[in-house]
Each structure stands twice: as structure tokens, then as C-alpha cells.
Design a protein around this motif. Structure first.
Motif, PDB file in Angstrom:
ATOM      1  N   ILE A 225       0.920  -1.246   0.083  1.00 16.03           N
ATOM      2  CA  ILE A 225      -0.115  -0.075  -0.023  1.00 16.03           C
ATOM      3  C   ILE A 225       0.865   1.270   0.055  1.00 16.03           C
ATOM      4  O   ILE A 225       1.775   1.304   0.823  1.00 16.03           O
ATOM      5  N   CYS A 226       0.654   2.286  -0.945  1.00 16.87           N
ATOM      6  CA  CYS A 226       1.341   3.300  -1.003  1.00 16.87           C
ATOM      7  C   CYS A 226       0.970   4.151   0.122  1.00 16.87           C
ATOM      8  O   CYS A 226      -0.097   4.478   0.522  1.00 16.87           O
ATOM      9  N   PRO A 227       2.325   4.689   0.921  1.00 23.23           N
ATOM     10  CA  PRO A 227       1.932   5.739   2.097  1.00 23.23           C
ATOM     11  C   PRO A 227       1.372   6.966   1.767  1.00 23.23           C
ATOM     12  O   PRO A 227       0.654   7.543   2.731  1.00 23.23           O
ATOM     13  N   MET A 228       1.437   7.645   0.725  1.00 24.56           N
ATOM     14  CA  MET A 228       0.916   8.678   0.344  1.00 24.56           C
ATOM     15  C   MET A 228      -0.428   8.703   0.050  1.00 24.56           C
ATOM     16  O   MET A 228      -1.250   9.632   0.513  1.00 24.56           O
ATOM     17  N   CYS A 229      -0.841   8.039  -0.837  1.00 22.81           N
ATOM     18  CA  CYS A 229      -2.299   8.050  -1.464  1.00 22.81           C
ATOM     19  C   CYS A 229      -3.018   6.772  -0.825  1.00 22.81           C
ATOM     20  O   CYS A 229      -4.338   6.750  -1.036  1.00 22.81           O
ATOM     21  N   GLY A 230      -2.632   5.794  -0.454  1.00 18.16           N
ATOM     22  CA  GLY A 230      -3.327   4.674   0.022  1.00 18.16           C
ATOM     23  C   GLY A 230      -3.720   3.809  -0.998  1.00 18.16           C
ATOM     24  O   GLY A 230      -4.565   2.569  -0.573  1.00 18.16           O
TER      25      GLY A 230
ATOM     26  N   TYR B  91       6.543   3.690  -3.125  1.00 18.78           N
ATOM     27  CA  TYR B  91       5.307   4.518  -3.587  1.00 18.78           C
ATOM     28  C   TYR B  91       4.761   3.964  -4.818  1.00 18.78           C
ATOM     29  O   TYR B  91       5.474   3.183  -5.504  1.00 18.78           O
ATOM     30  N   CYS B  92       3.644   4.156  -4.863  1.00 21.97           N
ATOM     31  CA  CYS B  92       2.854   3.455  -6.449  1.00 21.97           C
ATOM     32  C   CYS B  92       3.207   4.257  -7.461  1.00 21.97           C
ATOM     33  O   CYS B  92       3.345   3.734  -8.544  1.00 21.97           O
ATOM     34  N   ASN B  93       3.763   5.413  -7.867  1.00 21.88           N
ATOM     35  CA  ASN B  93       4.215   6.141  -8.776  1.00 21.88           C
ATOM     36  C   ASN B  93       5.039   7.433  -8.368  1.00 21.88           C
ATOM     37  O   ASN B  93       5.442   7.541  -7.164  1.00 21.88           O
ATOM     38  N   SER B  94       5.724   7.936  -9.452  1.00 18.94           N
ATOM     39  CA  SER B  94       6.793   8.780  -9.158  1.00 18.94           C
ATOM     40  C   SER B  94       6.061  10.362  -8.752  1.00 18.94           C
ATOM     41  O   SER B  94       6.810  11.130  -7.958  1.00 18.94           O
TER      42      SER B  94
ATOM     43  N   ALA C 162       5.950   9.707  -4.868  1.00 22.76           N
ATOM     44  CA  ALA C 162       7.627   9.681  -4.359  1.00 22.76           C
ATOM     45  C   ALA C 162       7.809  11.024  -4.195  1.00 22.76           C
ATOM     46  O   ALA C 162       8.509  11.474  -3.411  1.00 22.76           O
ATOM     47  N   ARG C 163       7.605  11.918  -5.404  1.00 19.17           N
ATOM     48  CA  ARG C 163       8.112  13.379  -5.358  1.00 19.17           C
ATOM     49  C   ARG C 163       7.319  14.093  -4.059  1.00 19.17           C
ATOM     50  O   ARG C 163       8.178  14.694  -3.379  1.00 19.17           O
ATOM     51  N   LYS C 164       5.958  13.993  -3.871  1.00 19.54           N
ATOM     52  CA  LYS C 164       5.479  14.533  -2.819  1.00 19.54           C
ATOM     53  C   LYS C 164       6.184  14.264  -1.446  1.00 19.54           C
ATOM     54  O   LYS C 164       6.487  14.807  -0.713  1.00 19.54           O
ATOM     55  N   ALA C 165       6.244  12.962  -1.304  1.00 20.99           N
ATOM     56  CA  ALA C 165       6.849  12.414  -0.092  1.00 20.99           C
ATOM     57  C   ALA C 165       8.331  12.774   0.208  1.00 20.99           C
ATOM     58  O   ALA C 165       8.615  13.126   1.555  1.00 20.99           O
ATOM     59  N   ASN C 166       8.895  12.686  -0.964  1.00 22.74           N
ATOM     60  CA  ASN C 166      10.641  13.302  -0.718  1.00 22.74           C
ATOM     61  C   ASN C 166      10.757  14.894  -0.702  1.00 22.74           C
ATOM     62  O   ASN C 166      12.057  15.142  -0.460  1.00 22.74           O
TER      63      ASN C 166
ATOM     64  N   LYS D  38       3.869  18.581   3.410  1.00 18.18           N
ATOM     65  CA  LYS D  38       3.409  17.881   4.425  1.00 18.18           C
ATOM     66  C   LYS D  38       2.062  17.466   3.993  1.00 18.18           C
ATOM     67  O   LYS D  38       1.095  18.076   3.980  1.00 18.18           O
ATOM     68  N   TYR D  39       1.876  16.126   4.014  1.00 20.28           N
ATOM     69  CA  TYR D  39       0.546  15.564   3.482  1.00 20.28           C
ATOM     70  C   TYR D  39      -0.517  15.727   4.334  1.00 20.28           C
ATOM     71  O   TYR D  39      -0.548  15.348   5.772  1.00 20.28           O
TER      72      TYR D  39
END
Length: 124
Positions: A2-7, A19-22, A25-29, A34-35
Motif C-alpha cells: 500500500i502506498c503511504p502517500m495516497c493509500g 510508492y505507487c508512482n513517481s 514519491a516526489r510528494k513524499a521526498n 506535509k501531507y
């Protein structure tokens, strides 16, 4: 996994993939991101009265495209009590018209389409 950013559940291509896609990953990095899930609110259309949902910070006052168009016409930028400094003349048919916005050049969508169609095919 499960992707920690979007679920979203996804099958990782690599053993180190988190992460499910780039995009996620960019958002998280990114250090400044801050999500926070965006809250959605229900509003009532000022033209037709139907309810619609938007993100909390959205300034939209109407739901459907037709209602937004009608709202823009109703609250046109040139007020009824204001005097126009110039009298606009349609570039296609030559009629005088009251513009909804300051820099309009055509009295209607039909004239605008005709003008640009003729310009495209018959320009010298």
C-alpha cells in the motif's frame, strides 16, 4: 503493498519501491510537503439550487458549467449604471453591443466562430 502517500494498493516493480508512482514519491521526498488530506465541502448552487462538492478552499459559487456561465452573465464586469468610455463594435458583423467583459471584440459566440473560420480559410 500500500502506498503511504495516497493509500492505493499496488504491486511494486522493484523490491525497494515504496510508492505507487513517481508523483507520490516526489510528494513524499519534497522537504516542504506535509501531507494533509483535503476536506471536501458541500455547497448549494446560487443559480439552480442543486448541491455540489468542492475542496474546502475553492471559491466556486456554481456547480455546473451552464450555471457558472449564467452567473458570469448575471454579474457581468460592466455594471448597468456604468458608462462605457468606448462603444464596442463587433469585428464580424459590425453591430454595437454591450460587452460582458472589458476587452470583448464580438457580440456573440456565433460571430466569433464565423470570424475565426473566415480568417483561417480566407486569409491572404
Amino acid at each position: 503493498m500500500i502506498c503511504p502517500m495516497c493509500g492505493v494498493e499496488f504491486a511494486p516493480r522493484y523490491k525497494w519501491q515504496k510508492y505507487c508512482n513517481s508523483k507520490c514519491a516526489r510528494k513524499a521526498n519534497s522537504s516542504s510537503y506535509k501531507y494533509k488530506p483535503v476536506e471536501r465541502v458541500e455547497r448549494q448552487c446560487v443559480i439552480c439550487g442543486k448541491t455540489y462538492t468542492v475542496h474546502q478552499g475553492n471559491q466556486r459559487t456554481c456547480g455546473a458549467y451552464e450555471c457558472r456561465k449564467a452567473y458570469a452573465k448575471r454579474n457581468d464586469k460592466v455594471g448597468a449604471d456604468e458608462e462605457l468610455i468606448w462603444q464596442p463594435i463587433c469585428q464580424n458583423c459590425g453591430k454595437e453591443f454591450k460587452p460582458a467583459y472589458e476587452h470583448e471584440h464580438f457580440c456573440s459566440d456565433k460571430c466569433r466562430f464565423q470570424f475565426f473560420h473566415m480568417e483561417k480559410w480566407y486569409a491572404d
